[in-house]
Design a protein around this motif. Structure first.
Motif, mmCIF file in Angstrom:
data_model
loop_
_atom_site.group_PDB
_atom_site.id
_atom_site.type_symbol
_atom_site.label_atom_id
_atom_site.label_comp_id
_atom_site.label_asym_id
_atom_site.label_seq_id
_atom_site.Cartn_x
_atom_site.Cartn_y
_atom_site.Cartn_z
ATOM 1 N N SER A 305 39.176 40.642 37.900
ATOM 2 C CA SER A 305 39.572 41.721 38.802
ATOM 3 C C SER A 305 38.346 42.371 39.435
ATOM 4 O O SER A 305 37.205 42.026 39.125
ATOM 5 N N ARG A 306 38.608 43.309 40.326
ATOM 6 C CA ARG A 306 37.536 44.011 41.050
ATOM 7 C C ARG A 306 37.905 45.476 41.218
ATOM 8 O O ARG A 306 39.078 45.815 41.406
ATOM 9 N N ASP A 308 37.934 48.526 43.540
ATOM 10 C CA ASP A 308 37.875 48.873 44.957
ATOM 11 C C ASP A 308 37.739 50.382 45.074
ATOM 12 O O ASP A 308 38.733 51.114 45.052
ATOM 13 N N GLU A 309 36.505 50.844 45.179
ATOM 14 C CA GLU A 309 36.244 52.288 45.210
ATOM 15 C C GLU A 309 36.799 52.922 46.478
ATOM 16 O O GLU A 309 37.361 54.016 46.448
ATOM 17 N N GLU A 310 36.646 52.247 47.599
ATOM 18 C CA GLU A 310 37.057 52.830 48.877
ATOM 19 C C GLU A 310 38.553 53.142 48.909
ATOM 20 O O GLU A 310 38.971 54.195 49.390
ATOM 21 N N ASN A 311 39.349 52.204 48.408
ATOM 22 C CA ASN A 311 40.796 52.392 48.426
ATOM 23 C C ASN A 311 41.349 52.914 47.106
ATOM 24 O O ASN A 311 42.571 53.086 46.974
ATOM 25 N N GLN A 312 40.455 53.154 46.134
ATOM 26 C CA GLN A 312 40.859 53.638 44.820
ATOM 27 C C GLN A 312 41.941 52.746 44.215
ATOM 28 O O GLN A 312 43.024 53.206 43.814
ATOM 29 N N GLU A 313 41.618 51.447 44.148
ATOM 30 C CA GLU A 313 42.548 50.471 43.602
ATOM 31 C C GLU A 313 41.811 49.483 42.698
ATOM 32 O O GLU A 313 40.613 49.238 42.879
ATOM 33 N N ILE A 314 42.525 48.932 41.742
ATOM 34 C CA ILE A 314 42.032 47.799 40.966
ATOM 35 C C ILE A 314 42.680 46.553 41.543
ATOM 36 O O ILE A 314 43.910 46.448 41.590
ATOM 37 N N VAL A 315 41.851 45.621 42.014
ATOM 38 C CA VAL A 315 42.342 44.387 42.622
ATOM 39 C C VAL A 315 42.291 43.284 41.569
ATOM 40 O O VAL A 315 41.215 42.905 41.107
ATOM 41 N N THR A 316 43.445 42.777 41.155
ATOM 42 C CA THR A 316 43.511 41.679 40.193
ATOM 43 C C THR A 316 43.744 40.379 40.955
ATOM 44 O O THR A 316 44.711 40.269 41.716
ATOM 45 N N PHE A 317 42.859 39.427 40.763
ATOM 46 C CA PHE A 317 42.937 38.167 41.502
ATOM 47 C C PHE A 317 43.923 37.212 40.829
ATOM 48 O O PHE A 317 43.920 37.062 39.605
ATOM 49 N N ASN A 318 44.742 36.558 41.641
ATOM 50 C CA ASN A 318 45.673 35.556 41.137
ATOM 51 C C ASN A 318 45.106 34.150 41.304
ATOM 52 O O ASN A 318 45.847 33.166 41.322
ATOM 53 N N TYR A 319 43.819 34.069 41.477
ATOM 54 C CA TYR A 319 43.089 32.815 41.565
ATOM 55 C C TYR A 319 41.745 33.044 40.889
ATOM 56 O O TYR A 319 41.368 34.186 40.616
ATOM 57 N N VAL A 320 41.009 31.976 40.616
ATOM 58 C CA VAL A 320 39.702 32.109 39.979
ATOM 59 C C VAL A 320 38.661 31.346 40.785
ATOM 60 O O VAL A 320 38.764 30.123 40.944
ATOM 61 N N ASN A 321 37.684 32.056 41.317
ATOM 62 C CA ASN A 321 36.495 31.438 41.896
ATOM 63 C C ASN A 321 35.395 31.590 40.848
ATOM 64 O O ASN A 321 34.820 32.667 40.682
ATOM 65 N N GLY A 371 32.513 35.500 47.243
ATOM 66 C CA GLY A 371 33.903 35.401 46.830
ATOM 67 C C GLY A 371 34.142 35.090 45.369
ATOM 68 O O GLY A 371 35.271 34.819 44.974
ATOM 69 N N GLY A 372 33.107 35.141 44.520
ATOM 70 C CA GLY A 372 33.290 34.865 43.103
ATOM 71 C C GLY A 372 34.132 35.936 42.430
ATOM 72 O O GLY A 372 34.128 37.100 42.847
ATOM 73 N N THR A 373 34.869 35.543 41.379
ATOM 74 C CA THR A 373 35.715 36.513 40.673
ATOM 75 C C THR A 373 35.293 36.712 39.218
ATOM 76 O O THR A 373 35.611 37.745 38.629
ATOM 77 N N ILE A 374 34.607 35.752 38.617
ATOM 78 C CA ILE A 374 34.077 35.871 37.255
ATOM 79 C C ILE A 374 33.001 34.799 37.108
ATOM 80 O O ILE A 374 33.048 33.775 37.801
#
Length: 458
Positions: A305-306, A308-321, A371-374
């Motif tokens: 996940s990431r 997102d400070e600007e939008n005050q959200e936690i972005v959970t990725f449904n894919y893995v880079n 675009g890496g996620t982990i």
């Protein structure tokens, strides 16, 4: 005899709003005849080494920059002598002449050059303004407002906007050291970028130039009699340093360790290497660790996940880079395998090998690095058992894979020599709770200790 004209090619934006690049080498010389899209130079951005194609067919008239020069985007780097109809295809709407040209065509929007020489139409003569990629600010008490030491000046009318002034990390640090508010410093760089010179001029402090003979790196080392060697900080190393500082002081790191008996995994690798399906495919402990990480993420998505400070959200990725940290002559890089979660094991092994080969050869592209996620860092190749890896910016976790060592270990109620490895997991504690990090690490460890455990996890 057809008429000719001189056209300048300006350094293009090679991706993701990068503001400068270093000329590594020219592949052409003055007087050479070049064709459209022929590689004319090799440049290094803050991300990777890129081959620069020619936007025109013609004759090289002048090289404006020498190898080793760091050039801002939009500055002329080479001039061509071309026929009136040479260069880029005309615009469908206006028939505009070539990209990056120094000439002006009346009533025609100027085209901004990109990697292949032809960018989108840009209104006006300046570089298109792009919003800089930002990282989440440090969580904690607000810093006291710096007191400007430069000449008194009325702040611009839009100084109250939320977006911070455009500048690079070294420039922001310089302004902080001088006690300057960047919002008050006028930028003279492309698109209003605030440069080091802008900060120095505003503060009234002229920088002392470092003598060239001290700036350049000496290959002779201590044998030359010099008491120190200075190497310019630029390119990939400069970007890596800025990114690591941002990560270390933005994301609250937590690190956990787990030591595992991986003898069954090494036995599995030995068997797979004799299999027809894996003929010619390189298999290593990193290959198994990568697959274990991908499976464990399905059970512990918070680590993919990431914030997102600007939008005050936690972005959970449904894919893995899946990023793999690689030490290269140009510094640390973390290229990633796109959609690694969807790859079968043999293909994953091939992609890992290709990624490492490209990094060592300096052929990693900016797209490979974004675009890496982990990520995984294989510190074991250096003989290191464990560490506290720093997160790749924008990612929630990074796994350190230590060296595999033969050690006395408890096995079936007795002490035996076994193959043992230590795993180090660093994670962003804003995104990952201790329990989530522990479960993920335990899952990876269980699969490496007993590969058959995969059957219970998928």
């Amino acid at each position: 005899m057809s008429a000719t004209m001189i056209k300048e090619f300006r350094l293009p934006d090679l991706g993701e709003g990068l503001t400068e690049s270093e000329i590594l080498s020219w592949k052409v010389d003055v007087g050479d005849t070049v064709s459209l899209n022929q590689v004319i130079a090799e440049v290094e951005t803050a991300k990777a080494v890129v081959e620069l194609p020619s936007p025109f067919a013609g004759v090289i008239k002048e090289l404006h920059e020498q190898p080793g020069s760091v050039v801002e985007v939009g500055k002329p780097i080479v001039s061509f002598e071309v026929a009136d109809d040479a260069g880029a295809p005309p615009s469908a709407s206006s028939g505009a002449a070539g990209t990056g040209s120094g000439e002006t065509v009346a009533e025609t929007p100027k085209r901004e050059p990109n990697l292949v020489g032809y960018g989108a139409v840009v209104e006006g003569s300046g570089r298109p303004t792009r919003r800089a990629r930002t990282f989440a600010p440090v969580v904690g008490p607000a810093e006291p407002k710096p007191v400007a030491t430069g000449p008194a000046e009325t702040p611009p009318a839009d100084s109250g906007r939320a977006e911070r002034p455009r500048s690079t990390p070294p420039v922001r640090k310089l302004a902080k050291d001088l006690g300057l508010d960047l919002a008050r410093v006028p930028g003279t760089g492309p698109g209003g970028l605030i440069t080091r010179e802008d900060v120095q001029e505003f503060s009234g402090h002229a920088a002392e130039p470092v003598p060239q003979q001290r700036r350049e790196s000496s290959s002779a080392g201590a044998g030359t009699g010099e008491r120190e060697t200075r190497t310019p900080i630029k390119g990939v190393r400069k970007h890596t340093a800025a990114a690591m500082v941002q990560s270390a002081f933005t994301a609250p790191h937590a690190t956990e360790f787990l030591t595992v008996d991986v003898t069954p995994s090494l036995d599995l690798l030995a068997k797979l290497k004799t299999s027809r399906e894996f003929s010619g495919i390189k298999l290593t402990p990193l290959t198994l660790a990568a697959k274990a990480v991908l499976i464990a993420l399905g059970r512990n998505p918070a680590l993919n996940s990431r914030w997102d400070e600007e939008n005050q959200e936690i972005v959970t990725f449904n894919y893995v880079n899946l990023g793999i940290a690689a030490a290269t002559p140009r510094g640390l890089m973390v290229p990633n395998i796109k959609d690694a979660h969807a790859l079968p094991f043999p293909r994953l092994a091939q992609e890992l090998t290709a990624l490492a080969d490209a990094a060592r050869a300096g052929k990693t592209t900016p797209g490979d690095l974004s675009g890496g996620t982990i990520s995984i860092t294989n510190i074991g190749v250096f003989g290191i058992d464990a560490g506290t890896p720093i997160l790749n910016p924008g990612e929630a976790a990074i796994l350190g894979l230590g060296a595999v060592r033969t050690m006395p270990w408890e096995y079936r109620g007795e002490v035996a020599l076994r193959q043992v490895v230590t795993l180090s997991l660093s994670f962003d504690h804003r995104l990952v709770d201790g329990e989530q990090g522990s479960r993920f690490l335990a899952d990876v460890g269980a699969m490496l200790a007993e590969p058959g455990m995969v059957l219970t996890m998928v």
